[in-house]
Motif scaffolding. Structure first.
Motif, PDB file in Angstrom:
ATOM      1  N   VAL A  39      -6.950  -0.843  -6.378  1.00 19.58           N
ATOM      2  CA  VAL A  39      -8.282  -0.326  -6.035  1.00 19.58           C
ATOM      3  C   VAL A  39      -9.350  -0.815  -7.007  1.00 19.58           C
ATOM      4  O   VAL A  39     -10.531  -0.567  -6.804  1.00 19.58           O
ATOM      5  N   ALA A  91      -3.294   0.679   1.824  1.00 17.10           N
ATOM      6  CA  ALA A  91      -4.562   0.003   1.510  1.00 17.10           C
ATOM      7  C   ALA A  91      -5.543   0.160   2.673  1.00 17.10           C
ATOM      8  O   ALA A  91      -6.734   0.421   2.455  1.00 17.10           O
ATOM      9  N   ALA A  92      -5.064   0.030   3.899  1.00 14.56           N
ATOM     10  CA  ALA A  92      -5.922   0.186   5.077  1.00 14.56           C
ATOM     11  C   ALA A  92      -6.460   1.618   5.170  1.00 14.56           C
ATOM     12  O   ALA A  92      -7.625   1.827   5.533  1.00 14.56           O
ATOM     13  N   LYS A  95      -9.267   2.018   2.695  1.00  8.74           N
ATOM     14  CA  LYS A  95     -10.467   1.334   3.192  1.00  8.74           C
ATOM     15  C   LYS A  95     -11.136   2.176   4.272  1.00  8.74           C
ATOM     16  O   LYS A  95     -12.355   2.358   4.281  1.00  8.74           O
ATOM     17  N   SER A  96     -10.325   2.705   5.181  1.00  9.73           N
ATOM     18  CA  SER A  96     -10.841   3.462   6.316  1.00  9.73           C
ATOM     19  C   SER A  96     -11.478   4.779   5.901  1.00  9.73           C
ATOM     20  O   SER A  96     -12.582   5.112   6.338  1.00  9.73           O
ATOM     21  N   GLY A  99     -13.744   3.884   2.115  1.00  8.29           N
ATOM     22  CA  GLY A  99     -14.569   2.693   1.997  1.00  8.29           C
ATOM     23  C   GLY A  99     -14.233   1.853   0.774  1.00  8.29           C
ATOM     24  O   GLY A  99     -15.030   1.032   0.338  1.00  8.29           O
ATOM     25  N   ASN A 101     -12.368  -1.075  -1.180  1.00  7.46           N
ATOM     26  CA  ASN A 101     -11.817  -2.382  -0.858  1.00  7.46           C
ATOM     27  C   ASN A 101     -10.459  -2.549  -1.540  1.00  7.46           C
ATOM     28  O   ASN A 101     -10.301  -3.335  -2.463  1.00  7.46           O
ATOM     29  N   TRP A 103      -6.539  -3.636  -1.913  1.00 10.29           N
ATOM     30  CA  TRP A 103      -5.750  -4.793  -1.493  1.00 10.29           C
ATOM     31  C   TRP A 103      -4.348  -4.692  -2.069  1.00 10.29           C
ATOM     32  O   TRP A 103      -4.078  -3.871  -2.939  1.00 10.29           O
TER      33      TRP A 103
END
Length: 131
Positions: A39, A91-92, A95-96, A99, A101, A103
């Motif tokens: 993160v 990770a998704a 992000k969802s 917010g 990013n 990876w």
């Protein structure tokens, strides 16, 4: 007494023979890779610490040292997994919902922990990958 000793020895031999004859389960060959959800990546440890002080609690995690072509970076990784699929899913989600990013970083084995830190319950942050 001698008879009891003989029975005991015979019992041990039988147990050993049974254990040796029991077929062992085949263990599927697995990768040594560990997949870290990153993160934040920083050029110094202090930058990673500052991020942890200001980030949402859900992102709290250990700081790992990574070497990429001779350049050291410090990565904040709230979770790690034995499978890439699960790491990508986490990770998704980050992000969802937040917010962030996030990876996935693939490490050959466990990465070098620069600072373990403390989880919200007061225990050290876990370093063991999830399944």
């Amino acid at each position: 007494m001698k008879r009891l000793l003989n029975i005991l020895i015979l019992s041990m031999v039988v147990v050993c023979a049974c254990c040796a004859a029991t077929p062992k389960k085949k263990i599927a060959k697995t990768s040594n890779n560990v997949y870290y959800v990153v993160v934040g990546s920083f050029s110094n440890l202090e930058g990673a610490r500052e991020f942890l002080y200001s980030c949402p609690d859900v992102l709290n995690g250990p700081i790992y040292e990574a070497d990429n072509k001779g350049v050291t970076s410090y990565r904040v990784c709230p979770s790690c997994f034995y499978t890439k699929k699960n790491a990508q899913k986490e990770a998704a989600s980050l992000k969802s919902y937040l917010g962030i990013n996030a990876w996935v970083w693939t490490s050959n084995g466990l990465a070098k922990c620069a600072e373990q830190g403390t989880a919200l319950n007061g225990d050290p942050n876990p370093l063991t990958p999830q399944k």
